[in-house]
Scaffold this motif. Sequence first.
Motif, PDB file in Angstrom:
ATOM      1  N   ALA A 132       0.840  -1.202   0.000  1.00 52.43           N
ATOM      2  CA  ALA A 132       0.000   0.000   0.000  1.00 52.43           C
ATOM      3  C   ALA A 132       0.876   1.253   0.000  1.00 52.43           C
ATOM      4  CB  ALA A 132      -0.945  -0.006   1.201  1.00 52.43           C
ATOM      5  N   LYS A 133       1.942   1.258   0.794  1.00 54.77           N
ATOM      6  CA  LYS A 133       2.872   2.392   0.804  1.00 54.77           C
ATOM      7  C   LYS A 133       3.469   2.605  -0.580  1.00 54.77           C
ATOM      8  CE  LYS A 133       4.573   1.892   5.562  1.00 54.77           C
ATOM      9  NZ  LYS A 133       5.806   1.563   6.324  1.00 54.77           N
ATOM     10  N   GLU A 134       3.889   1.515  -1.195  1.00 51.20           N
ATOM     11  CA  GLU A 134       4.478   1.601  -2.533  1.00 51.20           C
ATOM     12  C   GLU A 134       3.474   2.197  -3.522  1.00 51.20           C
ATOM     13  OE1 GLU A 134       6.625  -1.386  -5.759  1.00 51.20           O
ATOM     14  OE2 GLU A 134       5.464  -2.252  -4.119  1.00 51.20           O
ATOM     15  N   GLU A 140      -0.638   6.758  -8.431  1.00 46.83           N
ATOM     16  CA  GLU A 140      -1.397   6.476  -9.647  1.00 46.83           C
ATOM     17  C   GLU A 140      -2.794   5.941  -9.363  1.00 46.83           C
ATOM     18  OE1 GLU A 140       1.074   3.713 -11.722  1.00 46.83           O
ATOM     19  OE2 GLU A 140       2.529   5.241 -12.306  1.00 46.83           O
ATOM     20  N   LEU A 141      -3.009   5.425  -8.136  1.00 45.03           N
ATOM     21  CA  LEU A 141      -4.291   4.824  -7.768  1.00 45.03           C
ATOM     22  C   LEU A 141      -4.907   5.566  -6.591  1.00 45.03           C
ATOM     23  CD1 LEU A 141      -3.232   1.045  -7.781  1.00 45.03           C
ATOM     24  CD2 LEU A 141      -4.403   2.281  -9.613  1.00 45.03           C
ATOM     25  N   LEU A 143      -7.083   5.556  -3.033  1.00 48.14           N
ATOM     26  CA  LEU A 143      -7.062   4.663  -1.879  1.00 48.14           C
ATOM     27  C   LEU A 143      -8.090   3.548  -2.049  1.00 48.14           C
ATOM     28  CD1 LEU A 143      -5.486   4.255   0.676  1.00 48.14           C
ATOM     29  CD2 LEU A 143      -7.167   5.644   1.891  1.00 48.14           C
ATOM     30  N   SER A 144      -9.201   3.859  -2.660  1.00 47.53           N
ATOM     31  CA  SER A 144     -10.228   2.851  -2.935  1.00 47.53           C
ATOM     32  C   SER A 144      -9.697   1.779  -3.892  1.00 47.53           C
ATOM     33  CB  SER A 144     -11.465   3.528  -3.521  1.00 47.53           C
ATOM     34  OG  SER A 144     -12.450   2.566  -3.833  1.00 47.53           O
ATOM     35  N   GLU A 145      -8.973   2.190  -4.920  1.00 46.20           N
ATOM     36  CA  GLU A 145      -8.391   1.236  -5.867  1.00 46.20           C
ATOM     37  C   GLU A 145      -7.297   0.392  -5.208  1.00 46.20           C
ATOM     38  OE1 GLU A 145      -8.911   3.630 -10.095  1.00 46.20           O
ATOM     39  OE2 GLU A 145      -7.315   4.257  -8.712  1.00 46.20           O
ATOM     40  N   ILE A 146      -6.537   1.009  -4.328  1.00 45.42           N
ATOM     41  CA  ILE A 146      -5.501   0.276  -3.594  1.00 45.42           C
ATOM     42  C   ILE A 146      -6.156  -0.760  -2.685  1.00 45.42           C
ATOM     43  CG2 ILE A 146      -3.698   0.476  -1.828  1.00 45.42           C
ATOM     44  CD1 ILE A 146      -3.017   3.240  -3.092  1.00 45.42           C
ATOM     45  N   ALA A 147      -7.204  -0.370  -1.985  1.00 49.40           N
ATOM     46  CA  ALA A 147      -7.920  -1.303  -1.105  1.00 49.40           C
ATOM     47  C   ALA A 147      -8.437  -2.500  -1.908  1.00 49.40           C
ATOM     48  CB  ALA A 147      -9.066  -0.592  -0.397  1.00 49.40           C
ATOM     49  N   LYS A 174       0.889   9.808   2.771  1.00 51.85           N
ATOM     50  CA  LYS A 174       1.024  10.309   1.403  1.00 51.85           C
ATOM     51  C   LYS A 174       1.590  11.740   1.390  1.00 51.85           C
ATOM     52  CE  LYS A 174      -1.542  10.154  -2.888  1.00 51.85           C
ATOM     53  NZ  LYS A 174      -2.774   9.801  -3.542  1.00 51.85           N
ATOM     54  N   GLN A 175       1.259  12.535   2.399  1.00 52.93           N
ATOM     55  CA  GLN A 175       1.733  13.916   2.465  1.00 52.93           C
ATOM     56  C   GLN A 175       3.209  14.004   2.854  1.00 52.93           C
ATOM     57  OE1 GLN A 175      -0.983  15.676   5.228  1.00 52.93           O
ATOM     58  NE2 GLN A 175      -2.639  15.832   3.737  1.00 52.93           N
TER      59      GLN A 175
END
Length: 187
Positions: A132-134, A140-141, A143-147, A174-175
């Motif tokens: 998730a960190k990567e 590019e994605l 957070l919903s897409e990462i999940a 992310k910040q």
Amino acid sequence: MEKVSVKNMVCSRCVMVVTQYVAPLNVGLQQVTLGELVFKNKITAAQKDLVRNTLIPFGFEVIDDDKMRMVERIKHIIINLVHYQEEGMNNNLSEILSADLHCVYNYLSGIFSEVTGKTIEKYYIAQKIERAKELLDYDELTLSEIAHRLNYSSVAYLSNQFKKVAGLAPSVYKQQKSERRTSLDKL
């Protein structure tokens, strides 16, 4: 044919380095995959020592212990699932590990906990959070897409696990722009 397990081989670059340095040793190397060397024939103790001594300077370790070998196989299956498969899993982790390793999950779980001091589930979660960190770093994605990609049932569930493991929310992570990822072999 003989298979030899190698600790800390966690990426395609590791495979490339190991291949580059072991192939010239003329020990009958047939194939290199994550965490494993396959030789055409059974290798001698002297050949195994040669391979071991060649790999040590690069941070790799030949594993002779059966329990350690099983733990490394479990780790490599998890790393492959989390980091190299684009879509989520169809089965749960225990079914995948049992099928791939031809062992009952309780046995695998017991060995893993005994050797590493943590559960397979905690290791799996740590890998998912590193992935998730990567993905957050790539930006590019959503957070919903990462999940979804990491097989979480919701963004809230990912966010809660992320905060427990990483110590901060995904949005705060992310910040930040500091050095914040952990090498896969350190998890």
